[in-house]
Design a protein around this motif. Structure first.
Motif, mmCIF file in Angstrom:
data_model
loop_
_atom_site.group_PDB
_atom_site.id
_atom_site.type_symbol
_atom_site.label_atom_id
_atom_site.label_comp_id
_atom_site.label_asym_id
_atom_site.label_seq_id
_atom_site.Cartn_x
_atom_site.Cartn_y
_atom_site.Cartn_z
ATOM 1 N N TRP A 40 -4.719 -1.701 0.889
ATOM 2 C CA TRP A 40 -4.843 -2.814 1.854
ATOM 3 C C TRP A 40 -5.958 -3.754 1.424
ATOM 4 C CZ3 TRP A 40 -2.928 -4.880 6.364
ATOM 5 C CH2 TRP A 40 -3.804 -5.665 7.122
ATOM 6 N N TYR A 41 -7.146 -3.196 1.168
ATOM 7 C CA TYR A 41 -8.295 -4.031 0.825
ATOM 8 C C TYR A 41 -8.170 -4.665 -0.554
ATOM 9 C CZ TYR A 41 -10.394 -2.338 5.088
ATOM 10 O OH TYR A 41 -10.629 -2.045 6.400
ATOM 11 N N ARG A 42 -7.343 -4.119 -1.420
ATOM 12 C CA ARG A 42 -7.089 -4.717 -2.739
ATOM 13 C C ARG A 42 -5.952 -5.731 -2.699
ATOM 14 N NH1 ARG A 42 -7.396 0.797 -6.338
ATOM 15 N NH2 ARG A 42 -9.634 1.090 -6.110
ATOM 16 N N GLY A 43 -5.359 -5.936 -1.511
ATOM 17 C CA GLY A 43 -4.287 -6.911 -1.374
ATOM 18 C C GLY A 43 -2.941 -6.416 -1.843
ATOM 19 N N GLN A 44 -2.741 -5.089 -1.939
ATOM 20 C CA GLN A 44 -1.488 -4.533 -2.431
ATOM 21 C C GLN A 44 -0.430 -4.383 -1.339
ATOM 22 O OE1 GLN A 44 -3.071 -0.948 -4.113
ATOM 23 N NE2 GLN A 44 -3.658 -1.945 -6.023
ATOM 24 N N SER A 48 -1.394 -7.560 3.988
ATOM 25 C CA SER A 48 -2.854 -7.395 4.030
ATOM 26 C C SER A 48 -3.608 -8.713 4.123
ATOM 27 C CB SER A 48 -3.351 -6.573 2.842
ATOM 28 O OG SER A 48 -3.038 -7.188 1.624
ATOM 29 N N ARG A 49 -3.029 -9.796 3.686
ATOM 30 C CA ARG A 49 -3.688 -11.105 3.794
ATOM 31 C C ARG A 49 -3.396 -11.788 5.137
ATOM 32 N NH1 ARG A 49 -6.670 -9.918 -0.188
ATOM 33 N NH2 ARG A 49 -5.920 -10.169 -2.295
#
Length: 119
Positions: A40-44, A48-49
């Motif tokens: 989530w925090y890596r934008g995968q 998440s954005r």
């Protein structure tokens, strides 16, 4: 029906073993995805954005061109016309469901019931 452990670290009124239940009406499809909090925090995660925070329960409103992108949807066979798309971000996976409606039910012996009885 989705049964899961509630988060006693974020919501201190819950004990570690307290459970919640999400019940979906006329579910036509669902999936458990592998995206965890690191992804989530890596934008995968495809949302998440867009979604404000990891570990929350969301309903997607409006057109969603990415809704059917994952190939691992399970067909539940229900007939639905409303088609509400909901997401629940657990610590190590993501649950998605497309159904008419949902309701949160506390497990009979957790802190939600104790609070309702006391309150």
């Amino acid at each position: 029906m989705l049964r899961f452990l509630l988060n006693p670290f974020r919501f201190t009124s819950f004990a570690e073993e307290d459970e919640g239940i999400l019940r979906f009406q006329n579910c036509i499809r669902y999936r458990l995805g592998a995206t965890n909090d690191e992804g989530w925090y890596r934008g995968q995660c495809r949302y998440s954005r867009l979604a404000p925070e990891w570990g929350e329960f969301y309903e997607i409103a409006g057109p969603d061109p990415d809704a059917m992108d994952p190939a691992d949807w399970k067909i539940a066979g229900g007939a639905s016309t409303a088609l509400r798309h909901v997401l629940f971000y657990f610590r190590d996976e993501t649950f998605e469901c497309i159904a008419d409606s949902w309701i949160f039910e506390p497990a009979p012996d957790n802190a939600l019931i104790h609070r309702l009885r006391a309150g």
